[in-house]
Write a protein that holds these residues in place. Structure first.
Motif, short mmCIF file in Angstrom:
data_model
loop_
_atom_site.label_atom_id
_atom_site.label_comp_id
_atom_site.label_asym_id
_atom_site.label_seq_id
_atom_site.Cartn_x
_atom_site.Cartn_y
_atom_site.Cartn_z
N THR A 49 0.89 -1.19 -0.08
CA THR A 49 -0.07 0.17 0.05
C THR A 49 0.85 1.07 -0.01
O THR A 49 0.46 2.24 0.40
CB THR A 49 -1.03 0.05 1.20
OG1 THR A 49 -0.12 -0.04 2.52
CG2 THR A 49 -2.19 -1.21 1.10
N HIS A 79 -5.68 2.64 -2.68
CA HIS A 79 -5.15 1.57 -2.14
C HIS A 79 -6.48 0.29 -1.77
O HIS A 79 -7.26 0.80 -1.25
CB HIS A 79 -4.70 1.82 -0.76
CG HIS A 79 -3.47 2.94 -0.77
ND1 HIS A 79 -2.23 2.66 -1.35
CD2 HIS A 79 -3.27 4.10 -0.17
CE1 HIS A 79 -1.55 3.47 -1.33
NE2 HIS A 79 -2.12 4.71 -0.67
N THR A 134 -2.30 -1.64 -4.87
CA THR A 134 -2.30 -0.19 -5.04
C THR A 134 -2.40 0.16 -6.53
O THR A 134 -1.53 -0.56 -7.32
CB THR A 134 -0.90 0.24 -4.63
OG1 THR A 134 -0.92 0.05 -3.12
CG2 THR A 134 -0.82 1.87 -4.74
#
Length: 558
Positions: free
Chosen positions: A449, A465, A477
């Motif tokens: 992330t 995310h 992501t």
């Protein structure tokens, strides 16, 4: 509103009349007030209509079906259909309709269009569940109350028989037409046969696509009510009103009363005949499959409260003591070894030590998207669409390619080049047709992330995310770029561009300086900031839910 005249009634039912409104096709309308409620519109049918038995029947039927349609998005109707002077009460004259709101104030902003879409879809579900169908849905039938848009169903609903009203494509089309009017201030243009009009210009692309789909030229191409509910819920902002799922209507609710009465009568006759046949003295020879009561019986025995057979036996053993073959436990199957595409599993293990357990397909489960036989090499899943996790199974020499069913939108599986959209970082994100206001995926990273990976990408505007609790290896992501109307959206100072269009509707496109006719002299992330550009020409645009991605670009001729 005018003052009451001398020959006007002072009270109708429990409603005290306070003023005179327009006269319509049905009768004279008045402003009235209930002792415990707000201002309402009270309509008293004309005397010649009230004296007409045919009108009474139609009025009674309209009120009856309207009262059947209920729900939070439908305005209740009060009426007296039997008194010498019948009357009907609807929303108050001080509450605007959608028609008057748009005519007086212009097209609605996207968040109001979404409220309208949710309310009208919920109202259509209420109409369907009442066994009714819409025969007309217009902006004048939608009341913009302080609590949100509401459908005024009187006069536009009829009882439906059979499948009518369950997935009425005509009603879905009229829903799309009303939303189109709310978004543009005009009804949709009639499309030639076989041609599908594009989405209306709405700053929220999901709504634009939904409206376009409702207006599909082919009835079979239009979404069903269940589709509309799912799409609106999936793209709702946090805290927004969610629609309940569309429930299947019991088949018997749509059977005509005459058919029900006939069926009941025949059943009673059958029971009497069978009972009479069982009243003879030969009790020892009952017909096979018929119980003493005369009602056809089921083979076998009924269970008692303790779970044993009703005859007190041992639960199905044969006379020789062997077990009934139908009750014998089958050989235990290996759910992983026999898995097929479309099966779903829960996982109670870890990324490297899977603990798969068969389950129904639902959010936060894993769906089999491919089974690779004759190998334990997980690399074969790399090119399988929507593959999230690969589980080798040496015992059967196979690999399961599994897709994680993310619980907050389909964009979790988006890849570079796909277009996605959501209303905020915390909302559901879904795949969508590429269009102005949507985002295009530039890069997809799994197992992280860390949004800083997107920083080096040209024209990166947003990072989204997708986290999976307890399984960081499944985190995703997405690096996203906004789909602006033209290249002005990503233009930078001193950049050469090609100008076309007009000064009020400019179009700017990236160009080599040799063929360019304008140069960018400035840029600010604020919308409609002409003052920033001074004497230079300017272009501006903003997406409703992402004000930080708005721009005003200044330019002058080279």
């Amino acid at each position: 509103m005018e003052a009451l005249r001398a020959d006007d009634p002072a009270q109708v039912g429990p409603y005290a009349l306070v003023g005179r409104l327009d006269a319509g096709e049905l009768g004279q309308a008045y402003a009235g007030r209930h002792p415990a409620g707000p201002l309402v519109t009270v309509t008293v049918p004309y005397p010649h209509l009230a004296a007409d038995p045919g009108f009474r029947d139609r009025f009674r039927a309209d009120v009856g079906v309207t009262r059947r349609v209920a729900g939070p998005f439908v305005l209740p109707v009060d009426a007296d259909t039997e008194s010498p002077t019948p009357w009907l009460v609807t929303a108050g004259p001080d509450v605007p309709t959608l028609a008057s709101a748009v005519t007086g104030g212009g097209p609605l902003p996207p968040y109001r269009i979404r409220e309208l879409a949710v309310a009208l879809t919920g109202a259509l579900v209420g109409v369907r569940e009442a066994g009714a169908a819409l025969v007309g849905l217009e902006p004048s039938a939608v009341v913009m109350t302080p609590d949100g848009p509401r459908l005024s169903p009187f006069g536009i609903t009829r009882l439906a028989h059979g499948d009518a009203g369950r997935s009425d494509p005509d009603a879905v089309w009229t829903l799309g037409a009303v939303l189109h009017f709310a978004a543009t201030g005009r009804p949709p243009t009639a499309a030639p046969a076989g041609w599908q009009p594009g989405p209306p210009v709405v700053a929220e692309p999901v709504l634009a696509q939904l409206i376009s789909d409702c207006l599909a030229a082919s009835p079979t191409a239009r979404p069903t009510l269940a589709d509309l509910v799912g799409r609106l819920n999936a793209t709702a902002v946090p805290g927004a009103v969610l629609l309940p799922p569309v429930r299947p209507r019991p088949w018997w609710r749509d059977v005509p009363a005459s058919v029900v009465a006939t069926a009941v009568g025949l059943a009673v006759i059958a029971v009497l005949v069978l009972s009479a046949g069982g009243s003879h003295d030969s009790f020892g020879a009952q017909p096979p499959g018929v119980a003493v009561s005369g009602i056809p019986g089921l083979p076998g025995t009924l269970p008692t409260d303790d779970g044993d057979g009703g005859d007190g036996g041992d639960g199905g053993d044969q006379p020789d003591g062997s077990q009934d073959p139908s009750d014998s436990p089958s050989a235990t199957q290996d759910p992983i070894g026999t898995a097929a595409t479309g099966d779903c599993f829960d996982d109670t293990g870890a990324p490297q030590t899977a603990g798969l357990r068969p389950t129904g397909c639902a959010p936060r489960t894993f769906k089999v998207v491919d089974v690779l036989h004759g190998t334990t090499d997980t690399g074969g899943c790399a090119n399988v669409p929507e593959d999230s996790w690969n589980v080798p199974y040496p015992a059967q020499n196979l690999v399961l390619c599994l897709s994680y069913l993310y619980d907050h939108g389909s964009a979790y599986h988006a890849v570079p080049g796909d277009c996605v959209w959501g209303t905020s970082a915390d909302s559901a994100w879904n795949g969508i047709d590429c269009q102005n206001g949507a985002f295009t995926v530039q890069k997809r990273y799994t197992g992280t992330t860390d949004g800083s990976r997107c920083n080096s990408l040209r024209d990166n505007d947003w990072v989204e995310h997708f986290t999976v609790g307890g399984r960081s290896d499944l985190d995703v992501t997405l690096c996203l770029t906004m789909n602006y109307p033209d290249d002005a959206g990503h233009a930078t100072q001193h950049e050469c561009m090609r100008f076309t269009g007009t000064t009020t509707r400019p179009s700017l496109h990236a160009s080599s300086c040799g063929s360019a006719n304008v140069v960018v002299t400035g840029r600010t992330p604020t919308y409609n900031n002409a003052k920033f550009c001074g004497t230079d020409a300017w272009a501006t645009w903003k997406p409703d839910y992402y004000p930080k991605l708005a721009y005003t670009v200044c330019y002058r001729r080279r």
